[in-house]
Scaffold this motif. Structure first.
Motif, PDB file in Angstrom:
ATOM      1  N   THR A 155      17.829 -26.196   1.465  1.00 20.73           N
ATOM      2  CA  THR A 155      18.585 -25.300   2.332  1.00 20.73           C
ATOM      3  C   THR A 155      19.979 -25.061   1.767  1.00 20.73           C
ATOM      4  OG1 THR A 155      17.420 -26.378   4.136  1.00 20.73           O
ATOM      5  CG2 THR A 155      19.235 -24.889   4.729  1.00 20.73           C
ATOM      6  N   ILE A 156      20.589 -26.133   1.241  1.00 23.74           N
ATOM      7  CA  ILE A 156      21.950 -25.991   0.707  1.00 23.74           C
ATOM      8  C   ILE A 156      21.941 -25.159  -0.571  1.00 23.74           C
ATOM      9  CG2 ILE A 156      23.862 -27.260  -0.344  1.00 23.74           C
ATOM     10  CD1 ILE A 156      23.208 -29.551   1.600  1.00 23.74           C
ATOM     11  N   ILE A 157      21.009 -25.439  -1.482  1.00 27.14           N
ATOM     12  CA  ILE A 157      21.043 -24.822  -2.809  1.00 27.14           C
ATOM     13  C   ILE A 157      20.477 -23.400  -2.784  1.00 27.14           C
ATOM     14  CG2 ILE A 157      20.156 -24.968  -5.158  1.00 27.14           C
ATOM     15  CD1 ILE A 157      20.286 -27.982  -4.925  1.00 27.14           C
ATOM     16  N   PHE A 158      19.325 -23.245  -2.107  1.00 27.57           N
ATOM     17  CA  PHE A 158      18.686 -21.919  -2.150  1.00 27.57           C
ATOM     18  C   PHE A 158      19.067 -21.033  -0.957  1.00 27.57           C
ATOM     19  CE2 PHE A 158      15.925 -24.247  -5.040  1.00 27.57           C
ATOM     20  CZ  PHE A 158      15.723 -23.320  -6.041  1.00 27.57           C
ATOM     21  N   GLY A 159      19.492 -21.669   0.174  1.00 22.97           N
ATOM     22  CA  GLY A 159      19.752 -20.895   1.392  1.00 22.97           C
ATOM     23  C   GLY A 159      21.155 -20.314   1.423  1.00 22.97           C
ATOM     24  N   HIS A 160      21.330 -19.279   2.253  1.00 19.94           N
ATOM     25  CA  HIS A 160      22.641 -18.655   2.412  1.00 19.94           C
ATOM     26  C   HIS A 160      23.080 -18.660   3.869  1.00 19.94           C
ATOM     27  CE1 HIS A 160      21.891 -17.338  -1.642  1.00 19.94           C
ATOM     28  NE2 HIS A 160      20.875 -16.594  -1.269  1.00 19.94           N
ATOM     29  N   PRO A 182      26.236 -23.307   7.109  1.00 21.40           N
ATOM     30  CA  PRO A 182      27.605 -23.481   6.579  1.00 21.40           C
ATOM     31  C   PRO A 182      27.594 -24.201   5.239  1.00 21.40           C
ATOM     32  CG  PRO A 182      27.526 -24.034   8.903  1.00 21.40           C
ATOM     33  CD  PRO A 182      26.109 -23.781   8.480  1.00 21.40           C
ATOM     34  N   ALA A 183      26.779 -25.240   5.091  1.00 19.32           N
ATOM     35  CA  ALA A 183      26.737 -25.978   3.823  1.00 19.32           C
ATOM     36  C   ALA A 183      26.214 -25.085   2.706  1.00 19.32           C
ATOM     37  CB  ALA A 183      25.848 -27.213   3.973  1.00 19.32           C
ATOM     38  N   GLY A 184      25.201 -24.282   3.011  1.00 19.66           N
ATOM     39  CA  GLY A 184      24.646 -23.363   2.012  1.00 19.66           C
ATOM     40  C   GLY A 184      25.671 -22.349   1.553  1.00 19.66           C
ATOM     41  N   ARG A 185      26.459 -21.852   2.531  1.00 18.17           N
ATOM     42  CA  ARG A 185      27.504 -20.894   2.188  1.00 18.17           C
ATOM     43  C   ARG A 185      28.568 -21.521   1.305  1.00 18.17           C
ATOM     44  NH1 ARG A 185      28.460 -16.140   4.526  1.00 18.17           N
ATOM     45  NH2 ARG A 185      26.880 -15.481   6.005  1.00 18.17           N
ATOM     46  N   ARG A 186      28.994 -22.741   1.688  1.00 18.17           N
ATOM     47  CA  ARG A 186      30.014 -23.422   0.895  1.00 18.17           C
ATOM     48  C   ARG A 186      29.522 -23.624  -0.527  1.00 18.17           C
ATOM     49  NH1 ARG A 186      31.440 -26.292   5.602  1.00 18.17           N
ATOM     50  NH2 ARG A 186      29.896 -27.882   5.153  1.00 18.17           N
ATOM     51  N   PHE A 187      28.228 -23.980  -0.669  1.00 18.19           N
ATOM     52  CA  PHE A 187      27.660 -24.164  -2.003  1.00 18.19           C
ATOM     53  C   PHE A 187      27.710 -22.856  -2.796  1.00 18.19           C
ATOM     54  CE2 PHE A 187      24.153 -24.119  -5.007  1.00 18.19           C
ATOM     55  CZ  PHE A 187      24.349 -25.308  -5.677  1.00 18.19           C
ATOM     56  N   ASP A 188      27.357 -21.742  -2.135  1.00 17.77           N
ATOM     57  CA  ASP A 188      27.344 -20.440  -2.809  1.00 17.77           C
ATOM     58  C   ASP A 188      28.740 -20.068  -3.301  1.00 17.77           C
ATOM     59  OD1 ASP A 188      24.671 -20.121  -2.498  1.00 17.77           O
ATOM     60  OD2 ASP A 188      24.816 -18.910  -0.673  1.00 17.77           O
ATOM     61  N   VAL A 189      29.742 -20.247  -2.411  1.00 17.45           N
ATOM     62  CA  VAL A 189      31.109 -19.880  -2.786  1.00 17.45           C
ATOM     63  C   VAL A 189      31.584 -20.740  -3.955  1.00 17.45           C
ATOM     64  CG1 VAL A 189      33.497 -19.858  -1.998  1.00 17.45           C
ATOM     65  CG2 VAL A 189      31.684 -19.026  -0.483  1.00 17.45           C
ATOM     66  N   LEU A 190      31.270 -22.072  -3.867  1.00  8.80           N
ATOM     67  CA  LEU A 190      31.653 -22.979  -4.942  1.00  8.80           C
ATOM     68  C   LEU A 190      31.007 -22.540  -6.251  1.00  8.80           C
ATOM     69  CD1 LEU A 190      33.212 -25.765  -5.121  1.00  8.80           C
ATOM     70  CD2 LEU A 190      30.947 -26.812  -5.250  1.00  8.80           C
ATOM     71  N   LEU A 191      29.729 -22.176  -6.183  1.00  7.53           N
ATOM     72  CA  LEU A 191      28.990 -21.787  -7.385  1.00  7.53           C
ATOM     73  C   LEU A 191      29.626 -20.555  -8.029  1.00  7.53           C
ATOM     74  CD1 LEU A 191      26.607 -22.328  -9.213  1.00  7.53           C
ATOM     75  CD2 LEU A 191      25.206 -20.897  -7.734  1.00  7.53           C
ATOM     76  N   ARG A 221      25.068 -11.338  -2.572  1.00  9.07           N
ATOM     77  CA  ARG A 221      24.720 -10.797  -1.267  1.00  9.07           C
ATOM     78  C   ARG A 221      25.195 -11.645  -0.103  1.00  9.07           C
ATOM     79  NH1 ARG A 221      18.554 -10.097  -1.331  1.00  9.07           N
ATOM     80  NH2 ARG A 221      19.176  -8.946  -3.188  1.00  9.07           N
ATOM     81  N   ILE A 222      25.725 -12.841  -0.370  1.00  6.51           N
ATOM     82  CA  ILE A 222      26.140 -13.684   0.755  1.00  6.51           C
ATOM     83  C   ILE A 222      27.369 -13.105   1.439  1.00  6.51           C
ATOM     84  CG2 ILE A 222      25.223 -15.760  -0.306  1.00  6.51           C
ATOM     85  CD1 ILE A 222      28.233 -16.526  -0.761  1.00  6.51           C
ATOM     86  N   PHE A 223      28.212 -12.413   0.673  1.00  4.50           N
ATOM     87  CA  PHE A 223      29.396 -11.841   1.308  1.00  4.50           C
ATOM     88  C   PHE A 223      29.003 -10.609   2.105  1.00  4.50           C
ATOM     89  CE2 PHE A 223      30.911 -13.877  -2.591  1.00  4.50           C
ATOM     90  CZ  PHE A 223      31.655 -14.869  -1.991  1.00  4.50           C
TER      91      PHE A 223
END
Lengths: 278, 278, 278, 278
Positions: free
Chosen positions: D17-22, D25-34, D130-132
């Protein structure tokens, strides 16, 4: 003795179908083969011009060049032999192109380097272009062509203005800059004016004096505005050409590309008719 | 003594018809001859500027130059002599152009090289441009001219923005790059800015420092976007001008291409009228 | 003691009308004078940067520079003294510009060359731009601005694509060409990519290897296609913006520029309303 | 033994969920960090190519490079470990990109300089683009993409014409100019033709002979006209795409901007639907 002409006629007919026709499997195979050989011959001509080829490769390319030329010569003889009226073929557009395709190599025996003229073979590709399912591309190129044809007068007016500007600017820069900056004659100044107006800007000739640079700046900003004119002309024509599909009832042309009924009289538009057909 | 003025008037009338008129066969022949001589004189001026001409050819060109100039001088005298009001002709646009067409050669006696000014003779072509069946081209050039005129304010706003940008970028590059890279003064930096913004890019002056190259990259991408503005303006105007079909009742021009009734007053629009007809 | 503030208030009011106002004859004269002095000051800054000025002229320009700066300083003081709320003026956009207009000359006492920053004074022209009858030009520039604003997202998408392309092409050319051809680092290769994609083409850095030239050719043809995108965007928006005049009844916007009645509901369109007003 | 897989499944689900999901909140934080790490890694690659870095900074950048590579390697391992079907992930588009993002640094151990290939990491930005709230930008880029796709055939026809022109002009200039002016082979002459037709104009190769300059002038003016064609194509398509508002009944898209009813089936068009909505 009538059997021999009949035999010859049958032989001619079969080969004529193969060489000139596009409908039989053999004719298609011949066309595809021809297109490949033509493209190969262009690649050979291009590669042969490389100055630092190892002698082995150069000999290989020359061999390929001669093999292709002999193939083309045989093909040209066959076309002459099997054409219904050889004289008409020999003087037709493609007959002349076929002849021009083999001449450069023979000429290169007397004039070294003449084989570079062999790129003219590229025109031969046009002949068999239509065998592929390229119908849609032909429609598109016709649309482009029609757009350019419809704006031919605007383009001519525009080109005359550009030529006049080039002459005047060239003479002015010749007077202002003189030979020190490379503007050694009016023709060279005109060449500079073309290079500048088209925004190519090689930089091999460039103004050095303040007055020359001021005039050059004006010419550049003018050229910047001028570049807008052909673009505007062609844009407007392409936009118009894209909409053209005439109604058979009332003749209205400005329908959208996907309209099914004439917007003026309600007549159904034939969807299969090529756009712009009368 | 009245016979002599009458004789002179007849002589004047005949020549006036030939020189100023375009309707009689003699007048037409004169016009065609004039256009040929004008084009020849421009070719002579252009060729004369070549620096490495053999002395023989240079003498030939100078002779041709003087013959043409004397022909033009005679013609100018004839125009003065046969014009209804010589003073008005002499101060008219074409009267001044006709005078300017002969001055450079005489000036070259005192100022070597002045004959290059002779390209101004090209303007004379305009005078007889209309004798040919060029009506359709004139309509086209009027369409182009109208499109440019209609967008004159947008173009001025755009040019002011470009000039302001050139000043600011020029000063900034002068400060960033300095004299080592060729940016020796703000005017030269402004010249560089024009060369860059218009995408001409001679390369005689180019930024060398990282900061200068970064600013230059920004300016180029900006110029890339800016080139879109005049093109967009002219495209929109040409597309609009192409649709113009004036209403005979109220004179409104901006109808859609497929409109059948005037959108302002309801008058039917005649479909067969050529666009842009008065 | 109340008389003195009253006296000062009257003095302040009169000068405030002259300096900040545009409606009285005195205010207009002040505006025109200011615009002239601003333009002069820019010319002075540009000329001062010329490296080979005779000392006499340089001293003259420096004197002009200082006179203009002192005039601007006095004016800035007057504006501070007569503004209703001096603090708000000093922190407003034009207050900061007015301060920046005088700083460079004083800075040049400590940092030679700083006066080139004086071109920032050009922004001051904007302040009094509106006093002239430039209303129509302002409408035009608003039309242009609206067209650019309406296509801001398309332009941003386009710019991101260009930046990504520049990074990838820059890295590829750095690997292919290397330092011998001038591609000494990825940032310099990116600079080359910008110079090439925008068709500026200085030629100070150019590929030398066959592979690099092949990639460069692809990039150029790509850039040729890419130049079409912003032009297409802006063309479409200008064409649309030119037609915008909203109906007050139904809100339809795509009326022709000279339409008098809404084409959907028949509501008369107010001709005097600025295009695009809500 | 079933408890261990259940435990592992829960661990995998959370990390998946964190790595592949958007959406969490944790998934989003991971995406932004990436996205931040990816952009940093590109900056590092670009800076590392600078030739005159002090050794200290170079070591710092190499350390950053390795830290980022190890982070990406760990992330790649996690993705493999938590993906539902690791094989499908590893062979998917983004799986390959994720692998390519870490390979260059390891390769640079064997092939110095290979880390410049690391710019390929930029593609990773697309994944989390696409997360933004970038929906509107995606619509715009789809509009642009659709405009380009709709004109793909016209562009292909145009490109074929340009390639044919480049071959013919290249061979002609090779014959006319020869090796003295830098036209040492047909491929180099073709490179010159591309540089000229696209108005880039480096100036490293430029015609020197009168005949060559005359042909070059023709090519430039032709190129000037040719630049109008793609612009016209894309302009027309963008103008058309901008008007697209799909009918909910039959799906037709090409309605005029002010149409109220579908022109094919008569279904009322919803005015409030955003253009381009499905």
């Amino acid at each position: 003795m009538t059997a021999v002409p009949a035999h010859r006629a049958a032989w001619r007919d079969r080969w004529q179908t193969i060489i000139f026709g596009h409908d039989t499997p053999a004719g298609r195979r011949f066309d595809v083969l021809l297109i490949i050989v033509v493209l190969c011959s262009i690649v050979v001509v291009v590669l042969e011009s490389l100055p630092d080829l190892p002698p082995g490769q150069r000999r290989g390319l020359m061999a390929a060049e001669w093999i292709i030329t002999i193939l083309f010569t045989v093909e040209y003889g066959m076309r002459l032999a099997t054409a219904r009226t050889p004289a008409r073929y020999a003087t037709s557009f493609f007959g002349i192109v076929d002849l021009l395709a083999i001449l450069p190599t023979y000429l290169s025996l007397f004039f070294p380097g003449a084989q570079a003229l062999g790129v003219v073979r590229g025109i031969r590709v046009l002949r068999v272009f239509r065998i592929f399912k390229l119908g849609e591309y032909i429609v598109e190129s016709e649309t482009l062509g029609r757009a350019l044809y419809a704006s031919r007068r605007k383009i001519l007016v525009f080109l005359s203005a550009v030529v006049a500007l080039v002459v005047v600017v060239g003479a002015a820069m010749y007077l202002i800059e003189g030979a020190e900056s490379g503007f050694t004659s009016i023709p060279i100044s005109m060449y500079w004016a073309v290079v500048t107006l088209t925004t190519v800007g090689y930089g091999d000739i460039a103004p050095q004096t303040p007055a020359g640079r001021m005039l050059a700046s004006l010419v550049m900003i003018l050229g910047y505005g001028i570049i807008a004119v052909p673009t505007g002309i062609v844009s407007a024509e392409i936009a118009r050409a894209g909409r053209a599909a005439a109604c058979r009832n009332c003749g209205v042309q400005q329908h959208d590309a996907d309209a099914r009924y004439c917007k003026r009289c309600g007549e159904p538009l034939s969807a299969s008719a090529p756009p712009g057909s009368p």
